[in-house]
Enzyme design. Structure first.
Site, PDB file in Angstrom:
ATOM      1  N   GLU A 168     -34.131  31.413  27.566  1.00  0.00           N
ATOM      2  CA  GLU A 168     -33.628  32.767  27.317  1.00  0.00           C
ATOM      3  C   GLU A 168     -34.513  33.618  26.406  1.00  0.00           C
ATOM      4  O   GLU A 168     -34.099  34.013  25.306  1.00  0.00           O
ATOM      5  CB  GLU A 168     -32.218  32.700  26.700  1.00  0.00           C
ATOM      6  CG  GLU A 168     -31.198  32.018  27.584  1.00  0.00           C
ATOM      7  CD  GLU A 168     -29.779  32.099  27.016  1.00  0.00           C
ATOM      8  OE1 GLU A 168     -29.609  32.492  25.843  1.00  0.00           O
ATOM      9  OE2 GLU A 168     -28.835  31.762  27.742  1.00  0.00           O
ATOM     10  N   GLU A 355     -27.255  26.712  32.374  1.00  0.00           N
ATOM     11  CA  GLU A 355     -26.153  26.763  31.399  1.00  0.00           C
ATOM     12  C   GLU A 355     -25.003  27.560  31.988  1.00  0.00           C
ATOM     13  O   GLU A 355     -25.209  28.626  32.577  1.00  0.00           O
ATOM     14  CB  GLU A 355     -26.552  27.458  30.087  1.00  0.00           C
ATOM     15  CG  GLU A 355     -27.450  26.667  29.191  1.00  0.00           C
ATOM     16  CD  GLU A 355     -27.774  27.398  27.883  1.00  0.00           C
ATOM     17  OE1 GLU A 355     -26.965  28.226  27.412  1.00  0.00           O
ATOM     18  OE2 GLU A 355     -28.859  27.128  27.348  1.00  0.00           O
TER      19      GLU A 355
END
Ligand code: FCB
Length: 425
Positions: A168, A355
């Site tokens: 991320e 995720e």
């Protein structure tokens, strides 16, 4: 209990995810250096109730027990992160063999259990000496990252086939450098953008370094959100498109298309000076898969006065929320995946959802069990939405739950429980 899930494709990879600073603890052991998260968590007022990752889930010592729990879940893969400050305590130069030993043992133990190790090289724990030289605002950090990636692969790529470079980069840039809510705690707003680009450059350089050392599959994990305009008005629609450019396209377009989204609407240059000739070619080196982390959609309205932002994030009404207050919208996962498929077409590699999960205020019942029905419902809904996306033609090859264990949830400390396994802190 919910009824059975529809069948997923043959060979679909089921896994769970964690990250080093959130679970390991042992911050002063075996030559580990300091990271920006050590500094940030020890700065008063930064993390809720002054929590730190000093001990976390004590995974550095209890990893055999944690792997036994993992084995009990029956998953085929485990996504963990390697702590750069364990491998290179100063952020450059020779590796610290004791740091690498830890991951070496972990990889062997996973393989013995038939669980595929899927390491992420960077989950936000930059060595503090690199931050002292400018961190990700400094272009040189990209080169340091590729050097570290090479050291990790030299030790592990004989047994680890699938690698994730960064976790991320958007969230790290936004929270760490634009708003200051995560380490390193800088609040630069748009001046944080070079920290996004330099992470992507580090990713691209690391792809080559990893492949040269035998990595068979290389991926990047992006946080992605489907963006929904708050109304049909031209203002809200334009604000939503702009938000989408910052959150999604700024990190997917360079990697998948070798191009940079147009941000001139907010006064940014068409050709940002921090992007040098050749960078986009490096960044767009072909990937074996794209990692996608999904938590919720984002509803966006035209800018609210006084925030300094060109858009306003507004609540999604009428849906349940997690303990964190995040809206629960399983269909958002379907819309996100089909949207990526539509936007990138043949340039989109296979996807792994790296995720997805929720925080719940779990309580232990008198008989010692946690009846986490809200989490079960969350996962059931998202897996059905994922299945629909696959049926609609999106090539998704795996799904990882965040997280194996309750852990240190960044600036919320130990207040958010995301674990499939409950942790008694
Ligand atoms: C993601 C992070 C992960 C965890 C979840 C809840 O953005 O990658 O470490 O904190 O959110």
């Amino acid at each position: 209990m919910t009824s059975g899930l529809p069948a997923f494709p043959e060979g679909f990879l089921w896994g769970v995810s964690t990250a080093a600073y959130q679970i390991e603890g042992a911050v002063d052991e075996d030559g580990r250096g300091r990271s920006v998260w050590d500094t940030f968590a020890h700065t008063p007022g930064r993390v809720r109730d002054g929590h730190t990752g000093d001990t976390a889930c004590d995974h550095y010592h209890r990893w055999p027990e944690d792997l036994a729990l993992l084995g009990g879940l029956g998953v085929g893969a485990y996504r963990f992160s390697i702590a750069w400050p364990r491998v290179q305590p100063g952020g450059s130069g020779a590796p610290n063999p004791r740091g690498l030993d830890f991951y070496d043992r972990l990889v062997d133990a996973l393989l013995e259990r038939g669980v595929e190790p899927v390491p992420t090289l960077y989950h936000w724990d930059l060595p503090q000496p690199l931050e002292d030289r400018g961190g990700w605002l400094d272009r040189d950090t990209a080169h340091r990252f590729a050097e570290y990636a090479a050291l990790a692969a030299e030790r592990l790529a004989d047994r680890v086939g699938r690698w994730i470079t960064l976790n991320e980069p958007l969230v790290h840039m936004a929270e760490g450098y634009a708003f200051g809510t995560h380490a390193p705690g800088r609040a630069l707003l748009f001046d944080a953008l070079p920290a996004g680009h330099h992470q992507l450059l580090g990713h691209g350089l690391a792809v080559a370094a990893l492949r040269a050392r035998g990595a068979r599959q290389v991926m990047l994990t992006n946080n992605c959100t489907p963006v929904v305009p708050a109304s049909d008005s031209a203002e809200d629609t334009a604000a939503a498109a702009l938000y989408d450019a910052f959150h999604n396209r700024l990190f997917n377009d360079p990697v998948l298309l070798g191009s940079h989204p147009d941000l001139t609407a907010v006064g940014l240059p068409a050709e940002p000076p921090w992007i040098r000739d050749g960078d986009l070619e490096t960044i767009s080196a072909p990937l074996d898969a794209l990692g996608v982390n999904y938590y919720n959609p984002t509803r966006v309205a035209a800018a609210a006065p006084g925030t300094g932002l060109p858009f306003d994030m507004v609540p999604i009404e009428g849906v349940p929320t997690t303990a964190f207050g995040w809206p629960v919208v399983p269909d958002g996962l379907h819309d996100l995946l089909t949207g990526l498929h539509l936007r990138y077409g043949p340039a989109l590699p296979p996807i792994l959802v790296t995720e997805n999960g929720c925080s719940v205020e779990d309580t232990v019942d008198g008989d010692g069990r946690v009846r986490d029905t809200a989490r079960i419902d969350y996962l059931d809904g998202h897996l059905r939405a994922l299945h629909r996306a696959i049926a609609d033609g999106v090539d998704v090859r795996g799904y990882f739950v965040w997280s194996l264990l309750d852990n240190f949830e960044w600036s919320d400390g130990y207040h958010q429980r995301f674990g499939l396994v409950h942790v008694d802190y």
